[in-house]
Design an enzyme around this catalytic site. Structure first.
Site, short mmCIF file in Angstrom:
data_model
loop_
_atom_site.label_atom_id
_atom_site.label_comp_id
_atom_site.label_asym_id
_atom_site.label_seq_id
_atom_site.Cartn_x
_atom_site.Cartn_y
_atom_site.Cartn_z
N ASP A 28 39.73 41.12 30.82
CA ASP A 28 38.30 41.31 30.58
C ASP A 28 37.48 40.66 31.70
O ASP A 28 37.62 39.45 31.93
CB ASP A 28 37.93 40.71 29.23
CG ASP A 28 36.50 40.97 28.84
OD1 ASP A 28 35.83 41.79 29.51
OD2 ASP A 28 36.04 40.37 27.85
N HIS A 43 34.26 40.15 31.66
CA HIS A 43 32.94 39.75 31.15
C HIS A 43 32.82 38.25 30.92
O HIS A 43 32.43 37.78 29.85
CB HIS A 43 32.62 40.51 29.87
CG HIS A 43 32.52 41.98 30.06
ND1 HIS A 43 33.61 42.82 29.95
CD2 HIS A 43 31.47 42.76 30.38
CE1 HIS A 43 33.23 44.06 30.17
NE2 HIS A 43 31.93 44.05 30.44
N CYS A 55 30.91 45.16 35.86
CA CYS A 55 32.20 45.05 35.18
C CYS A 55 33.20 46.13 35.61
O CYS A 55 34.39 45.86 35.75
CB CYS A 55 32.02 45.04 33.67
SG CYS A 55 31.11 46.43 32.98
#
Length: 339
Positions: free
Chosen positions: A263, A265, A75
């Protein structure tokens, strides 16, 4: 565990800006519907790079095992890729550019060339494969190990140094020639180092500034004002950090008591060809659907800020801005590195 649950829930709860947003040098009064729409269009034009799976070229671990995804550990590398992609957008398309699928996904477009730098193949200069290899060579990091903001930035810097040697195995778009990178790991920018890049022929320099702003947690009382003021600068290209549970994000704006982020993820199929990029955002996930908020109190204390200098004069002007309070509370500018 509770904080992780709160962060996960916030990704799915509806949220819309209603106050002033400051995003990469532009102010939006989102209490006005027109300005809110303009902000959301601006946000959706940022490049979103997420976890990928199904790499046709696996990443080999020291043990000899091969993995075909960066899900669960990549990430921060993805957040740093997004920050670098923002640098490239500012450099080649400008801050006023907004994404238009028909134009930008046309064959041979500059936007497609830009995205090709981040394909999930070793021939793409800033692929996860190459960032992992750089982390291993430079820092001894085991592939699949979690990167922090500083180690991810150092890996990018190492790749740039490799590009300077004109490795023919990497596919370099024209705009990347003459772009340099400097990474400062202690929160101090040394002017001589960056100016040396320009005198050596670079047309632009991406400047990564890494710092730890607090011991176990982000010290908002001492550092928030300085960090928040960076988002007002047109030279600022965003912030790679995470929440206090260590999940990494790419932060592009501020709104009231929150930072706004993209993000990484979400796991999607690997992007390995230009044709795959040109399928469109709905399939590739290369545009953020909506801004996500994180309260300042939840920001991780380890951060990497990115600035883009397009000329020696522009760099010195940036240094003057950084030397003024409150930005000087988080970044120091010195003429040269101490002997």
């Amino acid at each position: 565990m509770f904080r992780r649950l709160v962060d996960e829930l916030s990704r799915w709860l509806p949220w819309s800006p209603t106050m002033q947003v400051v995003m990469l040098g532009i102010d939006y009064d989102t209490s006005c519907e027109e300005r809110r729409t303009q902000f959301l269009n601006d946000f959706a034009s940022r490049v979103q790079l997420t976890y990928r799976k199904g790499f046709s070229t696996p990443i080999r671990l020291v043990s000899g095992r091969e993995i075909t995804s960066d899900a669960g550990w990549g990430c921060m590398l993805r957040a740093t890729q997004m920050m670098l992609a923002q640098c490239f957008l500012s450099l080649v398309l400008g801050r006023d550019w907004r994404y238009d699928e028909e134009t930008d996904l046309a064959d041979g477009s500059v936007y497609v060339q830009l995205l090709s730098c981040f394909l999930d193949v070793p021939s793409a200069p800033f692929s996860v494969h190459n960032l992992v290899a750089s982390g291993q060579q430079l820092l001894g990091k085991e592939p699949s190990a979690w990167f922090g903001p500083t180690s991810a930035a150092q890996s990018v810097g190492h790749v740039f140094r490799g590009l300077a040697s004109s490795d023919k195995s990497l596919a370099l778009p024209d705009f990347l020639h003459g772009v340099a990178c400097e990474v400062f790991v202690d929160g101090t920018i040394y002017q001589e180092t960056v100016l040396g890049r320009f005198s050596g022929g670079s047309k632009a320099v991406a400047i990564f500034v890494c710092r730890k702003l607090g011991l176990d947690a982000f010290n908002a009382d001492e550092y928030r004002a300085g960090l928040e003021a960076c988002f007002e600068l047109p030279e600022f290209q965003g912030l790679a950090s995470g929440n206090s549970a260590s999940s990494a994000h790419f932060f592009v704006g501020t709104h009231d008591d929150c930072l706004l982020f993209l993000d990484p993820h979400q796991t999607r199929p690997a992007l390995e060809t230009v044709d795959a990029v040109r399928r469109g955002s709905a399939e590739t996930g290369l545009q953020g659907a909506r801004p996500l908020p994180l309260r300042w109190s939840r920001l991780n204390s380890s951060i990497c800020m990115c600035f883009l200098a397009k000329s020696p004069e522009g760099f010195l002007e940036l240094c003057c801005k950084l030397c003024n309070t409150p930005r000087s509370d988080i970044i120091e500018v010195l003429e040269r590195e101490p002997c």
